[in-house]
Design a protein around this motif. Structure first.
Motif, PDB file in Angstrom:
ATOM      1  N   ASP A  37      12.649  58.875 101.018  1.00  0.00           N
ATOM      2  CA  ASP A  37      12.407  60.318 101.023  1.00  0.00           C
ATOM      3  C   ASP A  37      13.476  61.046 100.211  1.00  0.00           C
ATOM      4  N   ALA A  38      14.741  60.645 100.421  1.00  0.00           N
ATOM      5  CA  ALA A  38      15.847  61.297  99.711  1.00  0.00           C
ATOM      6  C   ALA A  38      15.756  61.037  98.202  1.00  0.00           C
ATOM      7  N   ILE A  39      15.426  59.809  97.823  1.00  0.00           N
ATOM      8  CA  ILE A  39      15.337  59.477  96.391  1.00  0.00           C
ATOM      9  C   ILE A  39      14.189  60.249  95.748  1.00  0.00           C
ATOM     10  N   THR A  40      13.045  60.267  96.401  1.00  0.00           N
ATOM     11  CA  THR A  40      11.881  60.955  95.842  1.00  0.00           C
ATOM     12  C   THR A  40      12.149  62.450  95.719  1.00  0.00           C
ATOM     13  N   LEU A  79      21.809  58.831  98.494  1.00  0.00           N
ATOM     14  CA  LEU A  79      22.365  58.518  99.828  1.00  0.00           C
ATOM     15  C   LEU A  79      23.230  59.668 100.349  1.00  0.00           C
ATOM     16  N   ALA A  80      23.893  60.357  99.404  1.00  0.00           N
ATOM     17  CA  ALA A  80      24.734  61.497  99.809  1.00  0.00           C
ATOM     18  C   ALA A  80      23.902  62.652 100.346  1.00  0.00           C
TER      19      ALA A  80
ATOM     20  N   PRO B 130      23.258  73.412  99.921  1.00  0.00           N
ATOM     21  CA  PRO B 130      21.830  73.404  99.557  1.00  0.00           C
ATOM     22  C   PRO B 130      21.430  72.151  98.767  1.00  0.00           C
ATOM     23  N   LEU B 131      22.402  71.578  98.054  1.00  0.00           N
ATOM     24  CA  LEU B 131      22.095  70.361  97.296  1.00  0.00           C
ATOM     25  C   LEU B 131      22.043  69.145  98.216  1.00  0.00           C
ATOM     26  N   ILE B 132      22.867  69.177  99.265  1.00  0.00           N
ATOM     27  CA  ILE B 132      22.946  68.028 100.162  1.00  0.00           C
ATOM     28  C   ILE B 132      21.817  68.055 101.190  1.00  0.00           C
ATOM     29  N   SER B 133      21.701  69.168 101.877  1.00  0.00           N
ATOM     30  CA  SER B 133      20.711  69.193 102.969  1.00  0.00           C
ATOM     31  C   SER B 133      19.428  69.911 102.610  1.00  0.00           C
TER      32      SER B 133
END
Lengths: 164, 213
Positions: A37-40, A79-80, B130-133
């Motif tokens: 999900d994060a990568i997409t 991942l961050a 905003p970039l992280i979460s």
């Protein structure tokens, strides 16, 4: 499908991560979905297909993630941006990257910290709420609110507890 | 140069004590933190500066509140508003950082404000939360606004600070990860280093080469 000879196989890289807060029990499948999900979301489907992420193994709080060689940067940035997995707030800390799983397993063996002194007493009252010690390692102490649901977690140090 | 996270919210605003955040910051590669609502101190080798974040206020109240700040080491920051407010804020003595520019309207920070910020050494904060979460439109809008601000920064050279706005140790990110996220905004390594040292620039401004008498 027959296994390709080593020279024709895709080169892979393995990334060792630790999952915080310590003591979080996480299914490999859940983490895989969170990573995908994060990568997409960050890079899009095309890059996600190039990265080809997979969660290889999990040992206590450590996990090994596989990606295609050359896409480590994209994976580490994605991942961050992971903040939760199955409604649990988490953070993934990258520890090392390697070309073999074996090296990372050796690294995990070296990372295991010796047991530290338990914190006493086991219960604390902070702002009319009762907390008990969930985890402690070195200076770090995690407290969790007593209760069945909506239990908050506090991240403190031993010095903070002495001041309470 | 001290690598600084320009805004964190320790307990009671967040769920982590300032000591725990300092401990985490040390392992993540930081040298200094600006903690909102905490008196300046050193914890585990990490310098923690007192941060004051003023928001939802009129200019008159803002000036009065800044005048009342007695801590010399305090880093006073103001939430960005409309264009007129931001221009006025960059001219007020004692204000160090303009925050939340990504949440303000499109015209909130223009070339005139940028020039004033450069002249008065007021930093513009890049909030990485905003970039992280954030996901989808929120993240896209933040990237767009930050890229726009960085165009002005290259032209006028006002200070930039980087902050995680972490309310928990779980929201803090490593220096390497923040550098990577900044690369999404078009910042290269020297830009990121300069931004990490943004708090240095506003707390200890460089001596002028020529003194105007």
């Amino acid at each position: 499908m027959t296994i390709r000879p080593p020279t024709l196989r895709e080169k892979r890289r393995y990334i060792l991560i630790s999952v915080e807060p310590s003591g979080t029990i996480m299914e490999r499948k859940d983490l895989y979905y969170a990573i995908c999900d994060a990568i997409t979301s960050l890079w899009g489907d095309v890059t996600a297909a190039l990265i080809l992420p997979a969660v290889i193994s999990s040992e206590a709080e450590y996990m090994i993630i596989r990606c295609r060689r050359g896409t480590e940067r994209e994976l580490s940035l994605a991942l961050a941006t992971i903040t939760c997995c199955r409604q649990n707030t988490i953070a993934l800390r990258i520890i090392a990257a390697s070309g073999t799983i074996n090296t990372l397993r050796e690294r995990i063996q070296r990372l295991h910290t010796p047991d530290t002194e338990p914190v006493s007493p086991n219960e604390y009252i902070i702002g009319e709420k009762v907390f008990h010690v969930q985890y402690c390692s070195g200076q770090k102490v995690d407290l969790i609110e007593k209760g069945f649901k909506n239990t908050n977690r506090l991240f403190l140090t031993r010095e903070d507890l002495e001041e309470l | 140069m001290k690598i600084t996270d320009a805004c964190i919210y320790p307990f009671p605003s967040g769920d982590s004590s300032v000591r725990r955040m300092a401990l985490e910051a040390r392992s993540l590669g930081f040298d200094r933190l600006v903690a909102i609502g905490i008196t300046s101190a050193d914890f585990y080798g990490i310098e923690v500066l007192n941060g004051i974040h003023i928001r939802d206020t009129t200019l008159k109240d803002l000036v009065n509140r800044v005048r009342l700040v007695r801590d010399r080491n305090a880093v006073v920051s103001v939430q960005a508003g409309d264009n007129g407010f931001n221009r006025a804020v960059t001219g007020v003595k004692g204000i160090s950082i303009l925050r939340g520019i990504q949440a303000a309207d499109k015209t909130a920070f223009d070339h005139v404000t940028a020039r004033m910020a450069a002249d008065n050494l007021v930093a513009v904060d890049i909030d990485l939360s905003p970039l992280i979460s954030g996901r989808g439109v929120i993240r896209q809008r933040a990237i767009h606004r930050y890229r726009d601000i960085l165009v002005l920064e290259r032209r006028f050279e006002f200070p930039i600070t980087l902050s995680s706005h972490a309310r928990s140790v779980l929201e803090m990110r490593a220096v390497r990860e923040i550098s990577g996220l900044c690369s999404l905004l078009g910042m290269d390594s020297p830009d990121v280093e300069k931004a990490f040292a943004g708090v240095d620039m506003i707390t200890t401004p460089p001596d002028l080469a020529v003194k105007v008498v």
